[in-house]
Design a protein around this motif. Structure first.
Motif, mmCIF file in Angstrom:
data_model
loop_
_atom_site.group_PDB
_atom_site.id
_atom_site.type_symbol
_atom_site.label_atom_id
_atom_site.label_comp_id
_atom_site.label_asym_id
_atom_site.label_seq_id
_atom_site.Cartn_x
_atom_site.Cartn_y
_atom_site.Cartn_z
ATOM 1 N N ARG A 179 0.837 -1.207 0.000
ATOM 2 C CA ARG A 179 0.000 0.000 0.000
ATOM 3 C C ARG A 179 0.870 1.254 0.000
ATOM 4 O O ARG A 179 0.580 2.227 -0.711
ATOM 5 C CB ARG A 179 -0.909 -0.029 1.226
ATOM 6 N N TRP A 180 1.944 1.252 0.774
ATOM 7 C CA TRP A 180 2.859 2.402 0.809
ATOM 8 C C TRP A 180 3.540 2.600 -0.548
ATOM 9 O O TRP A 180 3.678 3.736 -1.023
ATOM 10 C CB TRP A 180 3.903 2.166 1.894
ATOM 11 N N LEU A 201 2.440 1.636 -3.610
ATOM 12 C CA LEU A 201 1.481 2.055 -4.633
ATOM 13 C C LEU A 201 1.038 3.502 -4.417
ATOM 14 O O LEU A 201 0.808 4.233 -5.390
ATOM 15 C CB LEU A 201 0.266 1.131 -4.625
ATOM 16 N N ASN A 202 0.898 3.927 -3.173
ATOM 17 C CA ASN A 202 0.553 5.327 -2.914
ATOM 18 C C ASN A 202 1.667 6.265 -3.357
ATOM 19 O O ASN A 202 1.401 7.389 -3.795
ATOM 20 C CB ASN A 202 0.256 5.531 -1.437
ATOM 21 N N GLY A 203 2.906 5.826 -3.232
ATOM 22 C CA GLY A 203 4.016 6.656 -3.686
ATOM 23 C C GLY A 203 4.078 6.801 -5.189
ATOM 24 O O GLY A 203 4.658 7.768 -5.697
ATOM 25 N N ARG A 246 1.396 7.203 -7.105
ATOM 26 C CA ARG A 246 0.309 8.076 -7.568
ATOM 27 C C ARG A 246 0.835 9.487 -7.811
ATOM 28 O O ARG A 246 1.587 10.041 -6.992
ATOM 29 C CB ARG A 246 -0.820 8.105 -6.539
ATOM 30 N N GLY A 289 -1.142 12.268 -8.294
ATOM 31 C CA GLY A 289 -1.937 13.239 -7.552
ATOM 32 C C GLY A 289 -2.156 14.545 -8.287
ATOM 33 O O GLY A 289 -2.169 15.619 -7.680
ATOM 34 N N SER A 335 0.095 15.104 -2.775
ATOM 35 C CA SER A 335 0.938 13.906 -2.777
ATOM 36 C C SER A 335 0.326 12.852 -1.866
ATOM 37 O O SER A 335 -0.073 13.145 -0.736
ATOM 38 C CB SER A 335 2.353 14.252 -2.310
ATOM 39 N N TYR A 336 0.259 11.619 -2.350
ATOM 40 C CA TYR A 336 -0.291 10.513 -1.572
ATOM 41 C C TYR A 336 0.783 9.745 -0.803
ATOM 42 O O TYR A 336 0.461 8.797 -0.093
ATOM 43 C CB TYR A 336 -1.032 9.543 -2.493
ATOM 44 N N SER A 337 2.033 10.111 -0.955
ATOM 45 C CA SER A 337 3.106 9.393 -0.276
ATOM 46 C C SER A 337 3.118 9.720 1.211
ATOM 47 O O SER A 337 2.725 10.818 1.624
ATOM 48 C CB SER A 337 4.456 9.743 -0.902
ATOM 49 N N TYR A 338 3.564 8.776 1.979
ATOM 50 C CA TYR A 338 3.691 8.960 3.421
ATOM 51 C C TYR A 338 4.890 8.145 3.906
ATOM 52 O O TYR A 338 5.443 7.318 3.173
ATOM 53 C CB TYR A 338 2.405 8.546 4.146
#
Length: 252
Positions: A38-39, A41-43, A45, A47, A96-99
């Protein structure tokens, strides 16, 4: 320790290698695999989604009709969100969707992914990636000898120009370095093909029981006392006495 056969690019066995239990024999943790995927794939994106607000849509800013006396509802702008072709409220904005993900979770997920591939017998160790040509067809024939079926993730340590050029045209083949290996990519591809150098690199970086490097103790050195500079006194030079000036006497 699990023992895996080492094969050459022709698919023939040339030796064996022992894999560390802490890296390739760890307990598979589905929760860590889910969080790492999940981390990742979010990175990926971008956005870039965006809608136009009331101040961004086209339209005049004048009041459409007077406030009272028409019998209609009061309207202040044609760009109102209540109107057709008006602005959109509470819509998506670029972000940004990254975390941040803890490093221990990412390393634990990578150990779980490598252990799952070894348990499913979908891990291959090759002696090296010494390709004679950069042509894609030569790499396809090589992968067929290594039990290539659907997709493959190739892991090689160090630069290999022929392997980079030959693998970039294949949609179901991806090349990765050991320090850039992601658990999602390991799970996504059907077969994992590692070189011997990549295996050693992964064991050295993922082993949680590795001992820290011992730094030898350095003895403290006392600071030398500062030397006092003694200024040499020069003898004072004697001033020469000037002769007294003679008085001029006028004649007559």
């Amino acid at each position: 320790m699990p023992v895996v056969d080492v094969v050459n690019l022709d698919g023939k066995k040339v030796g064996e290698v022992e894999l560390a239990d802490a890296v390739f024999g760890a307990k598979v943790n589905p929760h860590l695999l889910h969080e790492a995927s999940r981390w990742y794939l979010n990175g990926l994106r971008r956005g870039t989604h965006k809608v136009k607000e009331k101040s961004e849509v086209s339209g005049a800013g004048r009041k459409l009709w007077k406030q009272k006396g028409t019998g209609r509802a009061r309207v202040g702008s044609i760009r109102s969100p209540l109107w057709r072709h008006g602005g959109t409220v509470h819509g998506p904005r670029p972000r940004s969707y990254s975390y941040a993900l803890p490093k221990k979770m990412l390393l634990g997920a990578l150990r779980s992914a490598l252990s799952a591939k070894l348990a499913d017998e979908k891990l291959t160790v090759v002696e090296g990636w010494q390709l004679e040509s950069h042509k894609t067809q030569s790499l396809v024939s090589t992968l067929e000898k290594l039990s290539f079926t659907k997709s493959a993730l190739l892991v090689a340590h160090g630069g290999n120009r022929n392997l980079e050029l030959a693998s970039r045209n294949l949609a179901n083949v991806k090349l990765s370095a050991p320090n850039a290996l992601q658990p999602y990519e390991v799970l996504k591809h059907d077969r994992l093909v590692l070189s011997k150098d990549a295996v050693a690199r992964l064991v050295r970086s993922l082993d949680p029981e590795k001992k820290p490097i011992e730094v030898p103790d350095v003895e403290t050195i006392a600071v030398a006392p500062a030397k006092k500079e003694v200024a040499a006194k020069k003898p004072a030079a004697k001033k020469a006495a000037k002769p007294a000036a003679k008085k001029k006497t006028g004649k007559g």
